[in-house]
Design a protein around this motif. Structure first.
Motif, PDB file in Angstrom:
ATOM      1  N   ALA A  35     -14.551 -54.814  16.893  1.00  0.00           N
ATOM      2  CA  ALA A  35     -14.471 -53.478  16.302  1.00  0.00           C
ATOM      3  C   ALA A  35     -14.837 -53.522  14.821  1.00  0.00           C
ATOM      4  O   ALA A  35     -15.546 -52.634  14.309  1.00  0.00           O
ATOM      5  CB  ALA A  35     -13.063 -52.911  16.498  1.00  0.00           C
ATOM      6  N   ALA A  36     -14.369 -54.563  14.121  1.00  0.00           N
ATOM      7  CA  ALA A  36     -14.668 -54.682  12.692  1.00  0.00           C
ATOM      8  C   ALA A  36     -16.159 -54.915  12.460  1.00  0.00           C
ATOM      9  O   ALA A  36     -16.770 -54.296  11.572  1.00  0.00           O
ATOM     10  CB  ALA A  36     -13.851 -55.827  12.089  1.00  0.00           C
ATOM     11  N   VAL A  37     -16.759 -55.797  13.250  1.00  0.00           N
ATOM     12  CA  VAL A  37     -18.190 -56.090  13.109  1.00  0.00           C
ATOM     13  C   VAL A  37     -19.019 -54.842  13.401  1.00  0.00           C
ATOM     14  O   VAL A  37     -19.976 -54.534  12.680  1.00  0.00           O
ATOM     15  CB  VAL A  37     -18.599 -57.252  14.037  1.00  0.00           C
ATOM     16  CG1 VAL A  37     -20.118 -57.398  14.078  1.00  0.00           C
ATOM     17  CG2 VAL A  37     -17.969 -58.557  13.569  1.00  0.00           C
ATOM     18  N   ARG A  38     -18.648 -54.129  14.459  1.00  0.00           N
ATOM     19  CA  ARG A  38     -19.384 -52.902  14.790  1.00  0.00           C
ATOM     20  C   ARG A  38     -19.245 -51.872  13.671  1.00  0.00           C
ATOM     21  O   ARG A  38     -20.203 -51.181  13.317  1.00  0.00           O
ATOM     22  CB  ARG A  38     -18.861 -52.332  16.107  1.00  0.00           C
ATOM     23  CG  ARG A  38     -19.504 -50.996  16.514  1.00  0.00           C
ATOM     24  CD  ARG A  38     -21.008 -51.147  16.758  1.00  0.00           C
ATOM     25  NE  ARG A  38     -21.637 -49.889  17.048  1.00  0.00           N
ATOM     26  CZ  ARG A  38     -21.858 -49.409  18.280  1.00  0.00           C
ATOM     27  NH1 ARG A  38     -21.469 -50.121  19.337  1.00  0.00           N
ATOM     28  NH2 ARG A  38     -22.449 -48.265  18.472  1.00  0.00           N
ATOM     29  N   GLY A  39     -18.036 -51.789  13.099  1.00  0.00           N
ATOM     30  CA  GLY A  39     -17.824 -50.824  12.031  1.00  0.00           C
ATOM     31  C   GLY A  39     -18.609 -51.142  10.781  1.00  0.00           C
ATOM     32  O   GLY A  39     -19.141 -50.236  10.125  1.00  0.00           O
ATOM     33  N   PHE A  40     -18.720 -52.415  10.450  1.00  0.00           N
ATOM     34  CA  PHE A  40     -19.415 -52.805   9.219  1.00  0.00           C
ATOM     35  C   PHE A  40     -20.919 -52.959   9.410  1.00  0.00           C
ATOM     36  O   PHE A  40     -21.700 -52.650   8.497  1.00  0.00           O
ATOM     37  CB  PHE A  40     -18.846 -54.120   8.685  1.00  0.00           C
ATOM     38  CG  PHE A  40     -17.490 -53.980   8.049  1.00  0.00           C
ATOM     39  CD1 PHE A  40     -17.330 -53.240   6.888  1.00  0.00           C
ATOM     40  CD2 PHE A  40     -16.387 -54.569   8.623  1.00  0.00           C
ATOM     41  CE1 PHE A  40     -16.087 -53.102   6.300  1.00  0.00           C
ATOM     42  CE2 PHE A  40     -15.128 -54.444   8.034  1.00  0.00           C
ATOM     43  CZ  PHE A  40     -14.973 -53.694   6.866  1.00  0.00           C
ATOM     44  N   SER A  41     -21.339 -53.454  10.584  1.00  0.00           N
ATOM     45  CA  SER A  41     -22.752 -53.792  10.779  1.00  0.00           C
ATOM     46  C   SER A  41     -23.493 -52.861  11.720  1.00  0.00           C
ATOM     47  O   SER A  41     -24.727 -52.910  11.802  1.00  0.00           O
ATOM     48  CB  SER A  41     -22.877 -55.232  11.312  1.00  0.00           C
ATOM     49  OG  SER A  41     -22.242 -56.144  10.446  1.00  0.00           O
ATOM     50  N   GLY A  42     -22.763 -52.055  12.469  1.00  0.00           N
ATOM     51  CA  GLY A  42     -23.414 -51.223  13.462  1.00  0.00           C
ATOM     52  C   GLY A  42     -23.767 -52.026  14.701  1.00  0.00           C
ATOM     53  O   GLY A  42     -23.438 -53.205  14.810  1.00  0.00           O
ATOM     54  N   ALA A  43     -24.455 -51.393  15.629  1.00  0.00           N
ATOM     55  CA  ALA A  43     -24.833 -52.057  16.871  1.00  0.00           C
ATOM     56  C   ALA A  43     -26.057 -52.936  16.647  1.00  0.00           C
ATOM     57  O   ALA A  43     -27.120 -52.438  16.274  1.00  0.00           O
ATOM     58  CB  ALA A  43     -25.116 -51.027  17.961  1.00  0.00           C
ATOM     59  N   ASP A  44     -25.894 -54.219  16.856  1.00  0.00           N
ATOM     60  CA  ASP A  44     -27.001 -55.153  16.689  1.00  0.00           C
ATOM     61  C   ASP A  44     -26.910 -56.208  17.785  1.00  0.00           C
ATOM     62  O   ASP A  44     -25.878 -56.863  17.952  1.00  0.00           O
ATOM     63  CB  ASP A  44     -26.937 -55.818  15.314  1.00  0.00           C
ATOM     64  CG  ASP A  44     -28.087 -56.784  15.095  1.00  0.00           C
ATOM     65  OD1 ASP A  44     -29.204 -56.324  14.801  1.00  0.00           O
ATOM     66  OD2 ASP A  44     -27.854 -58.006  15.246  1.00  0.00           O
ATOM     67  N   ASP A  45     -27.992 -56.391  18.527  1.00  0.00           N
ATOM     68  CA  ASP A  45     -27.971 -57.294  19.677  1.00  0.00           C
ATOM     69  C   ASP A  45     -27.712 -58.739  19.275  1.00  0.00           C
ATOM     70  O   ASP A  45     -26.943 -59.453  19.909  1.00  0.00           O
ATOM     71  CB  ASP A  45     -29.296 -57.194  20.442  1.00  0.00           C
ATOM     72  CG  ASP A  45     -29.518 -55.812  21.043  1.00  0.00           C
ATOM     73  OD1 ASP A  45     -28.519 -55.095  21.232  1.00  0.00           O
ATOM     74  OD2 ASP A  45     -30.680 -55.459  21.300  1.00  0.00           O
ATOM     75  N   GLN A  46     -28.371 -59.206  18.218  1.00  0.00           N
ATOM     76  CA  GLN A  46     -28.206 -60.593  17.797  1.00  0.00           C
ATOM     77  C   GLN A  46     -26.791 -60.846  17.286  1.00  0.00           C
ATOM     78  O   GLN A  46     -26.189 -61.888  17.570  1.00  0.00           O
ATOM     79  CB  GLN A  46     -29.216 -60.935  16.707  1.00  0.00           C
ATOM     80  CG  GLN A  46     -29.199 -62.409  16.293  1.00  0.00           C
ATOM     81  CD  GLN A  46     -29.530 -63.338  17.438  1.00  0.00           C
ATOM     82  OE1 GLN A  46     -30.616 -63.256  18.015  1.00  0.00           O
ATOM     83  NE2 GLN A  46     -28.598 -64.222  17.802  1.00  0.00           N
ATOM     84  N   THR A  47     -26.254 -59.902  16.550  1.00  0.00           N
ATOM     85  CA  THR A  47     -24.883 -60.049  16.056  1.00  0.00           C
ATOM     86  C   THR A  47     -23.896 -60.091  17.213  1.00  0.00           C
ATOM     87  O   THR A  47     -22.954 -60.894  17.213  1.00  0.00           O
ATOM     88  CB  THR A  47     -24.522 -58.877  15.112  1.00  0.00           C
ATOM     89  OG1 THR A  47     -25.413 -58.880  14.006  1.00  0.00           O
ATOM     90  CG2 THR A  47     -23.093 -59.003  14.627  1.00  0.00           C
ATOM     91  N   ALA A  48     -24.121 -59.228  18.195  1.00  0.00           N
ATOM     92  CA  ALA A  48     -23.254 -59.218  19.377  1.00  0.00           C
ATOM     93  C   ALA A  48     -23.295 -60.570  20.084  1.00  0.00           C
ATOM     94  O   ALA A  48     -22.256 -61.114  20.482  1.00  0.00           O
ATOM     95  CB  ALA A  48     -23.680 -58.102  20.337  1.00  0.00           C
ATOM     96  N   SER A  49     -24.487 -61.122  20.221  1.00  0.00           N
ATOM     97  CA  SER A  49     -24.630 -62.424  20.869  1.00  0.00           C
ATOM     98  C   SER A  49     -23.945 -63.520  20.067  1.00  0.00           C
ATOM     99  O   SER A  49     -23.298 -64.410  20.634  1.00  0.00           O
ATOM    100  CB  SER A  49     -26.121 -62.757  21.040  1.00  0.00           C
ATOM    101  OG  SER A  49     -26.286 -64.002  21.686  1.00  0.00           O
ATOM    102  N   ASP A  50     -24.058 -63.446  18.750  1.00  0.00           N
ATOM    103  CA  ASP A  50     -23.440 -64.460  17.895  1.00  0.00           C
ATOM    104  C   ASP A  50     -21.910 -64.422  17.999  1.00  0.00           C
ATOM    105  O   ASP A  50     -21.257 -65.462  18.065  1.00  0.00           O
ATOM    106  CB  ASP A  50     -23.853 -64.252  16.440  1.00  0.00           C
ATOM    107  CG  ASP A  50     -25.327 -64.564  16.201  1.00  0.00           C
ATOM    108  OD1 ASP A  50     -25.930 -65.244  17.045  1.00  0.00           O
ATOM    109  OD2 ASP A  50     -25.853 -64.109  15.165  1.00  0.00           O
TER     110      ASP A  50
END
Length: 239
Positions: A35-50
């Motif tokens: 939730a924190a990553v989505r809030g700060f970075s938005g939806a990103d496929d590579q970030t989600a995978s990481d």
């Protein structure tokens, strides 16, 4: 080869108040991070995978596997209460298989479901990342449960050895040392995830055929040897 009474007792031991609290900590942390990553970075496929690869699959799943696998039988052997179970008219392979099924179910429930939810939070399953890592968590749950159930039958320090394997071998050597990657459950499950995703966001240094054989082989071998160790335990009346 499945005994409902043994299963009920094992579930009760694994999901008791103290152990259940531990089981909930890592999944809750994963969801907070997602939730924190989505809030700060938005939806990103590579970030989600990481996030899913670096925390869910590399840390959360093996640690939950340690808790469920070793907890399914280790405490009973340590405190000697296993003798009461072995004295019952239940075949020892049935005991092992039943406890393995319970350990697998608990590991899957506390790892695969949070992984899916975290993936949906991170990028809404873009590029099939959430589903692919969920499948990897399901597959690795089986191997981890078998491995750590075996540890619970062979040593009184099963949790310690299990955590060393999960945090040192899997998370460190299995991720960064090329020769060790072939002997990593995490890498085997990543090969399955790569196939499920159908893209290069998820990669593994182990090919899918090799990963499939190793996952099945380790699970079967660990279960067989755990059953053998349990059969070797002697009751006073067996002498």
């Amino acid at each position: 080869m499945y005994n409902p009474t043994v299963a009920r007792l094992t579930y009760r031991a694994l999901l008791g108040r103290r152990r259940a609290l531990i089981l909930f900590v890592l999944p809750a942390l994963l969801l907070v991070i997602a939730a924190a990553v989505r809030g700060f970075s938005g939806a990103d496929d590579q970030t989600a995978s990481d996030v899913l690869g670096g925390f869910a699959l590399a840390t959360m799943v093996p640690i939950i596997g340690v808790i469920a696998g070793t907890g399914a039988i280790g405490p009973e052997i340590d405190d000697g209460s296993v003798v009461y179970l072995l004295a019952k008219p239940v075949k020892r392979p049935t005991i092992i298989l039943t406890k393995l099924i319970v350990a697998i179910a608990v590991t899957m429930a506390f790892s695969a479901v949070p992984t899916l939810l975290a993936g949906l939070i991170l990028n809404g399953n873009g590029q099939q990342v959430a589903v692919a890592y969920t499948i990897a968590a399901l597959v690795s749950s089986i191997a981890y449960a078998a491995l750590f159930l075996l540890l619970g039958t062979v040593t009184r320090h099963a949790v310690v050895f299990g955590l060393v394997y999960a945090l040192v071998w899997e998370a460190l050597f299995g991720s960064f040392v090329s020769g060790a990657k072939t002997l990593s459950v995490q890498q085997w499950s990543l090969a399955v995830a790569h196939k499920a995703a159908g893209n290069d966001l998820i990669t593994s240094d182990v090919g899918l055929p090799t990963a499939t054989v190793l996952l099945a082989g380790v699970t079967i071998a660990a279960t067989w040897y755990a059953g053998r160790k349990l059969r070797a335990l002697k009751l006073a009346g067996d002498e």
